[in-house]
Design a protein around this motif. Structure first.
Motif, PDB file in Angstrom:
ATOM      1  N   LEU A  49       0.848  -1.183   0.000  1.00 55.85           N
ATOM      2  CA  LEU A  49       0.000   0.000   0.000  1.00 55.85           C
ATOM      3  C   LEU A  49       0.887   1.238   0.000  1.00 55.85           C
ATOM      4  O   LEU A  49       1.727   1.417   0.896  1.00 55.85           O
ATOM      5  CB  LEU A  49      -0.904   0.003   1.239  1.00 55.85           C
ATOM      6  N   LEU A  50       0.719   2.068  -1.002  1.00 55.01           N
ATOM      7  CA  LEU A  50       1.503   3.300  -1.112  1.00 55.01           C
ATOM      8  C   LEU A  50       0.646   4.491  -0.713  1.00 55.01           C
ATOM      9  O   LEU A  50      -0.455   4.687  -1.250  1.00 55.01           O
ATOM     10  CB  LEU A  50       1.994   3.493  -2.547  1.00 55.01           C
ATOM     11  N   ILE A  51       1.149   5.282   0.230  1.00 50.53           N
ATOM     12  CA  ILE A  51       0.478   6.509   0.667  1.00 50.53           C
ATOM     13  C   ILE A  51       1.522   7.610   0.722  1.00 50.53           C
ATOM     14  O   ILE A  51       2.470   7.530   1.514  1.00 50.53           O
ATOM     15  CB  ILE A  51      -0.182   6.343   2.056  1.00 50.53           C
ATOM     16  N   HIS A  52       1.373   8.609  -0.140  1.00 52.46           N
ATOM     17  CA  HIS A  52       2.354   9.693  -0.233  1.00 52.46           C
ATOM     18  C   HIS A  52       3.726   9.066  -0.512  1.00 52.46           C
ATOM     19  O   HIS A  52       3.910   8.406  -1.520  1.00 52.46           O
ATOM     20  CB  HIS A  52       2.323  10.526   1.048  1.00 52.46           C
ATOM     21  N   GLN A  53       4.692   9.225   0.385  1.00 54.89           N
ATOM     22  CA  GLN A  53       6.029   8.674   0.128  1.00 54.89           C
ATOM     23  C   GLN A  53       6.330   7.466   1.019  1.00 54.89           C
ATOM     24  O   GLN A  53       7.484   7.075   1.183  1.00 54.89           O
ATOM     25  CB  GLN A  53       7.084   9.755   0.356  1.00 54.89           C
ATOM     26  N   ALA A  54       5.276   6.884   1.587  1.00 58.21           N
ATOM     27  CA  ALA A  54       5.461   5.750   2.496  1.00 58.21           C
ATOM     28  C   ALA A  54       4.830   4.482   1.934  1.00 58.21           C
ATOM     29  O   ALA A  54       3.898   4.538   1.130  1.00 58.21           O
ATOM     30  CB  ALA A  54       4.852   6.069   3.859  1.00 58.21           C
ATOM     31  N   GLU A  55       5.360   3.346   2.365  1.00 58.62           N
ATOM     32  CA  GLU A  55       4.843   2.046   1.961  1.00 58.62           C
ATOM     33  C   GLU A  55       4.417   1.270   3.207  1.00 58.62           C
ATOM     34  O   GLU A  55       5.102   1.291   4.227  1.00 58.62           O
ATOM     35  CB  GLU A  55       5.922   1.250   1.220  1.00 58.62           C
TER      36      GLU A  55
END
Length: 363
Positions: free
Chosen positions: A95-101
């Protein structure tokens, strides 16, 4: 799966689901939040198989899909972002959210949670329902060792709603003037009550309450909430609620009584022999409360209006305080003897009363 959602709305939604979803070592997927992106809808689902919470919002969906993940870490991360819009995407089982996984759970084994049809019981403002729950939930049995009383017994009728809770040492009764279209006597788990109080704390919108077999349903705004009911028989407390004939009655300024109780509790709570216990002497026109813990001793005097003979007993100070902090008018305490039950109520309010069992009297 690719969709975007307003950050403020997302933070609110994730906060709500963290109240329900806890780690589940037996079925880890049940600790996850399920998100379905379908056309222009984003559906959030959380369940522990006893309580179900579904919230549906509008959003911009670029690619339909489903994902399940643990929401706590995502919630903390999203709160730190400054972006007005948050984009979710699912790529290579991540799951990718902004620059985080973030790691995900297996969506294929997530249980199907249907929205049940139901018979409507009542429409009521959320904030009013919460106020009623708060007035009685403190005396419910917190442990699930005795499921029959690990709840608030809720009686819906055309005359209103009655709320009852007990942990076998005390009992709280409240009747509210909210006429219902369906008559039911149901035991709502205290864990469900605690969750609902958090979700509806400031809710001025109308909540629809409905019944379907062993399930109670709550609908408001874009939210569907359901809970399994406790089907064990609730204790027969009607005779206790009806009230006994008391020979002694004491009336207090609630403000003065609370102030004195707070002071006595500081010592009583440290007592090894009888935690929170204190000696109560109802004598003439004064109540003298005293507590001894081995490390400290305290005595407090409170003015009162008394009818009947003097009385000496031992009561749990915390239990007494739990009730009187919910009332505004004068406090009325009725009793017969040191070894018999006491009734505590608000002056001229027979719809809200509290039964308190005494402690063993010790000098």
């Amino acid at each position: 799966m690719i969709f975007s959602i307003n950050r403020i709305n997302l933070v609110e939604i994730l906060s709500e689901f963290t109240n329900i979803l806890k780690d589940n070592p037996i079925r880890p997927v049940l600790s996850g939040l399920k998100i379905e992106a379908i056309d222009d809808k984003i559906i959030f689902t959380g369940t522990n198989m006893e309580t179900n919470f579904i919230r549906e919002v509008r959003g911009e969906v670029n690619e339909n899909g489903v994902v399940v993940f643990k929401p706590q870490l995502v919630f903390e991360y999203v709160k730190l972002l400054d972006n007005e819009t948050i984009i979710f995407s699912l790529q290579n089982e991540t799951l990718l959210i902004h620059q985080a996984e973030f790691t995900i759970l297996d969506a294929d084994i997530y249980p199907i949670i249907p929205k049940l049809t139901f018979d409507k019981i009542i429409d009521i403002k959320g904030i009013d329902l919460v106020k009623s729950f708060e007035k009685v939930k403190f005396s419910s049995a917190i442990s699930n060792e005795n499921l029959a009383i690990n709840c608030i017994r809720t009686i819906f009728s055309s005359e209103g709603i009655e709320f009852i809770s007990t942990d076998s040492y005390r009992l709280t009764y409240l009747k509210e003037d909210y006429p219902c279209s369906l008559e039911k006597e149901l035991s709502i788990p205290i864990e469900t009550i605690i969750i609902l109080c958090k979700l509806m704390k400031d809710l001025d919108d109308t909540v629809t309450i409905g019944h379907n077999g062993s399930t109670l349903v709550f609908l408001w705004k874009d939210i569907y909430f359901s809970t399994k009911l406790i089907d064990m028989p609730f204790p027969n407390v009607k005779a206790i609620i009806a009230g006994a004939n008391f020979t002694k009655m004491m009336e207090f300024s609630t403000k003065e009584l609370k102030s004195a109780l707070k002071k006595v509790m500081t010592v009583a709570r440290t007592s090894i022999e009888t935690k929170n216990g204190a000696l109560f002497e109802f004598k003439n026109n004064n109540l003298i409360m005293s507590a001894f813990s081995g490390k400290a001793k305290i005595t407090q005097k409170v003015n009162m209006i008394k009818t009947g003979e003097d009385l000496r007993c031992s009561l749990n100070t915390k239990y007494l305080y739990d009730f009187i902090e919910n009332i505004e008018k004068n406090t009325v305490i009725k009793g017969n003897a040191a070894s018999a039950m006491f009734e505590v109520s608000e002056f001229e309010n027979p719809s809200y009363k509290y039964i308190l069992m005494p402690l063993a009297l010790r000098d």
